[in-house]
Scaffold this motif. Structure first.
Motif, PDB file in Angstrom:
ATOM      1  N   UNK A 154     -30.796  91.339 -66.436  1.00 59.77           N
ATOM      2  CA  UNK A 154     -29.329  91.242 -67.534  1.00 59.77           C
ATOM      3  C   UNK A 154     -28.241  92.339 -66.794  1.00 59.77           C
ATOM      4  N   UNK A 155     -28.578  93.108 -65.765  1.00 61.84           N
ATOM      5  CA  UNK A 155     -26.774  94.438 -65.418  1.00 61.84           C
ATOM      6  C   UNK A 155     -26.569  93.226 -64.288  1.00 61.84           C
ATOM      7  N   UNK A 156     -27.101  92.118 -63.787  1.00 60.41           N
ATOM      8  CA  UNK A 156     -26.358  91.712 -62.485  1.00 60.41           C
ATOM      9  C   UNK A 156     -27.434  90.388 -62.115  1.00 60.41           C
ATOM     10  N   UNK A 157     -26.742  88.952 -62.600  1.00 63.43           N
ATOM     11  CA  UNK A 157     -26.582  88.121 -62.482  1.00 63.43           C
ATOM     12  C   UNK A 157     -26.290  87.503 -60.462  1.00 63.43           C
ATOM     13  N   UNK A 158     -27.702  87.397 -60.152  1.00 66.02           N
ATOM     14  CA  UNK A 158     -27.617  86.734 -58.690  1.00 66.02           C
ATOM     15  C   UNK A 158     -28.785  86.922 -58.144  1.00 66.02           C
ATOM     16  N   UNK A 159     -29.475  86.443 -57.430  1.00 64.33           N
ATOM     17  CA  UNK A 159     -30.603  87.022 -56.891  1.00 64.33           C
ATOM     18  C   UNK A 159     -30.016  87.460 -55.325  1.00 64.33           C
ATOM     19  N   UNK A 160     -29.247  87.809 -54.850  1.00 61.19           N
ATOM     20  CA  UNK A 160     -28.158  89.002 -53.802  1.00 61.19           C
ATOM     21  C   UNK A 160     -27.356  89.764 -53.672  1.00 61.19           C
ATOM     22  N   UNK A 161     -27.157  89.096 -55.733  1.00 66.08           N
ATOM     23  CA  UNK A 161     -26.533  91.200 -56.025  1.00 66.08           C
ATOM     24  C   UNK A 161     -27.026  91.477 -56.618  1.00 66.08           C
ATOM     25  N   UNK A 162     -28.789  91.382 -57.559  1.00 66.59           N
ATOM     26  CA  UNK A 162     -29.314  92.076 -57.661  1.00 66.59           C
ATOM     27  C   UNK A 162     -29.825  93.031 -56.715  1.00 66.59           C
ATOM     28  N   UNK A 163     -30.772  92.407 -55.113  1.00 65.27           N
ATOM     29  CA  UNK A 163     -30.598  93.508 -54.751  1.00 65.27           C
ATOM     30  C   UNK A 163     -29.695  94.203 -53.883  1.00 65.27           C
ATOM     31  N   UNK A 164     -28.140  94.182 -54.075  1.00 64.33           N
ATOM     32  CA  UNK A 164     -28.023  95.337 -54.085  1.00 64.33           C
ATOM     33  C   UNK A 164     -27.702  96.216 -54.593  1.00 64.33           C
ATOM     34  N   UNK A 165     -27.644  96.302 -56.327  1.00 66.64           N
ATOM     35  CA  UNK A 165     -27.833  96.411 -57.030  1.00 66.64           C
ATOM     36  C   UNK A 165     -28.745  97.790 -57.080  1.00 66.64           C
ATOM     37  N   UNK A 166     -29.959  97.349 -56.857  1.00 65.67           N
ATOM     38  CA  UNK A 166     -31.114  98.083 -56.617  1.00 65.67           C
ATOM     39  C   UNK A 166     -31.111  99.123 -55.294  1.00 65.67           C
ATOM     40  N   UNK A 167     -30.583  97.928 -54.582  1.00 65.24           N
ATOM     41  CA  UNK A 167     -30.488  98.883 -52.943  1.00 65.24           C
ATOM     42  C   UNK A 167     -31.884  98.643 -52.421  1.00 65.24           C
ATOM     43  N   UNK A 168     -32.558  97.171 -52.388  1.00 64.51           N
ATOM     44  CA  UNK A 168     -33.833  97.221 -52.386  1.00 64.51           C
ATOM     45  C   UNK A 168     -33.917  96.067 -50.734  1.00 64.51           C
ATOM     46  N   UNK A 169     -34.276  96.494 -49.432  1.00 66.15           N
ATOM     47  CA  UNK A 169     -33.928  95.429 -48.515  1.00 66.15           C
ATOM     48  C   UNK A 169     -35.963  95.040 -47.896  1.00 66.15           C
ATOM     49  N   UNK A 170     -34.938  94.946 -46.468  1.00 68.70           N
ATOM     50  CA  UNK A 170     -36.942  94.770 -45.673  1.00 68.70           C
ATOM     51  C   UNK A 170     -37.850  96.103 -46.050  1.00 68.70           C
ATOM     52  N   UNK A 171     -36.955  96.970 -45.925  1.00 70.35           N
ATOM     53  CA  UNK A 171     -38.214  98.807 -46.371  1.00 70.35           C
ATOM     54  C   UNK A 171     -38.611  98.519 -47.379  1.00 70.35           C
ATOM     55  N   UNK A 172     -38.865  96.864 -48.541  1.00 70.80           N
ATOM     56  CA  UNK A 172     -39.144  96.996 -49.746  1.00 70.80           C
ATOM     57  C   UNK A 172     -40.494  95.860 -49.139  1.00 70.80           C
ATOM     58  N   UNK A 173     -40.823  95.621 -47.984  1.00 69.32           N
ATOM     59  CA  UNK A 173     -41.477  94.690 -48.021  1.00 69.32           C
ATOM     60  C   UNK A 173     -42.806  94.813 -47.806  1.00 69.32           C
ATOM     61  N   UNK A 174     -43.748  94.006 -49.117  1.00 69.86           N
ATOM     62  CA  UNK A 174     -45.104  94.824 -48.871  1.00 69.86           C
ATOM     63  C   UNK A 174     -45.348  95.489 -50.090  1.00 69.86           C
ATOM     64  N   UNK A 175     -44.168  96.056 -50.869  1.00 75.70           N
ATOM     65  CA  UNK A 175     -44.581  96.992 -51.430  1.00 75.70           C
ATOM     66  C   UNK A 175     -44.683  96.691 -52.780  1.00 75.70           C
ATOM     67  N   UNK A 176     -45.898  97.253 -52.834  1.00 73.94           N
ATOM     68  CA  UNK A 176     -46.784  97.574 -54.408  1.00 73.94           C
ATOM     69  C   UNK A 176     -46.211  97.694 -55.867  1.00 73.94           C
ATOM     70  N   UNK A 177     -46.072  97.130 -56.619  1.00 71.26           N
ATOM     71  CA  UNK A 177     -45.551  97.148 -57.458  1.00 71.26           C
ATOM     72  C   UNK A 177     -46.643  98.039 -59.058  1.00 71.26           C
ATOM     73  N   UNK A 178     -47.992  97.346 -58.236  1.00 72.67           N
ATOM     74  CA  UNK A 178     -48.915  98.752 -59.013  1.00 72.67           C
ATOM     75  C   UNK A 178     -49.314  99.365 -58.550  1.00 72.67           C
ATOM     76  N   UNK A 179     -48.799 100.514 -57.688  1.00 69.02           N
ATOM     77  CA  UNK A 179     -48.622 102.046 -56.934  1.00 69.02           C
ATOM     78  C   UNK A 179     -47.744 102.425 -56.661  1.00 69.02           C
ATOM     79  N   UNK A 180     -46.586 101.605 -56.745  1.00 65.18           N
ATOM     80  CA  UNK A 180     -45.260 102.671 -55.314  1.00 65.18           C
ATOM     81  C   UNK A 180     -44.692 103.484 -56.490  1.00 65.18           C
TER      82      UNK A 180
END
Length: 170
Positions: free
Chosen positions: A105-131
């Motif tokens: 809702x706060x950010x349209x576009x896949x490239x823009x939302x990852x910048x808003x969330x500050x997520x990158x390669x460091x989140x590769x494999x991150x588990x949404x169930x336990x993170x």
DNA sequence: AACACGATTTCG
DNA sequence: GAAATCGTGTTT
């Protein structure tokens, strides 16, 4: 505050998980303790090796291997020399499917939302169930949504170009 | 080791 | 409509 989505939710076929994520809250917690909650408004489904638009169509590589694992993990990849894309792995072990998060809702576009969330390669494999730094919480009721063809995959050819696997919240 | 290209965004 | 910009997969 809703309940965190469970492993069983992510283990469904991507054509259930992609629309199922619409309206849900993506929660991000930064190292300093700040927390953000964002409503997921747009997603796209990428479905297995036969889907010529899916990165898994070229088989398992170091980059795509997380897609072959259990549902609920993040598949992050870098594109166009400047953007990280965030995808949620769906289905069970051995079935390579993923949901591209295209809008909040706060950010349209896949490239823009990852910048808003500050997520990158460091989140590769991150588990949404336990993170403890990123996960998805269930909203009260599922929203109405529309569908359409996926964006930026002309190279995939037919019938993949026309598959209505893009999901948008009304 | 070199090369071509992309699940995008922004600016003109 | 085209540039920006680099990781990944493929070819040499």
């Amino acid at each position: 505050m809703g309940d965190r989505l469970t492993r069983d939710f992510y283990r469904q076929d991507v054509l259930r998980v992609a629309p199922g994520l619409l309206g849900q809250y993506l929660v991000r917690v930064w190292p300093d303790g700040r927390q953000g909650r964002y409503v997921i408004t747009e997603t796209e489904a990428y479905r297995g090796e036969e889907d010529r638009a899916c990165h898994a169509c070229r088989g398992k590589t170091r980059r795509t291997e997380v897609m072959y694992g259990d549902g609920g993990k993040l598949y992050m990849y870098f594109i166009y020399g400047m953007y990280w894309m965030m995808n949620v792995v769906a289905a069970q072990e051995g079935v390579p499917q993923a949901v591209l998060i295209r809008g909040l809702r706060e950010a349209g576009g896949p490239g823009k939302l990852t910048r808003l969330l500050e997520v990158d390669r460091a989140f590769y494999g991150e588990d949404l169930v336990t993170s403890d730094r990123i996960w998805v919480e269930e909203s009260v009721h599922p929203p109405e949504f529309t569908t359409g063809p996926r964006i930026g995959i002309q190279y995939a050819g037919q019938p993949w170009i026309d598959m209505p696997w893009r999901f948008l919240m009304r």
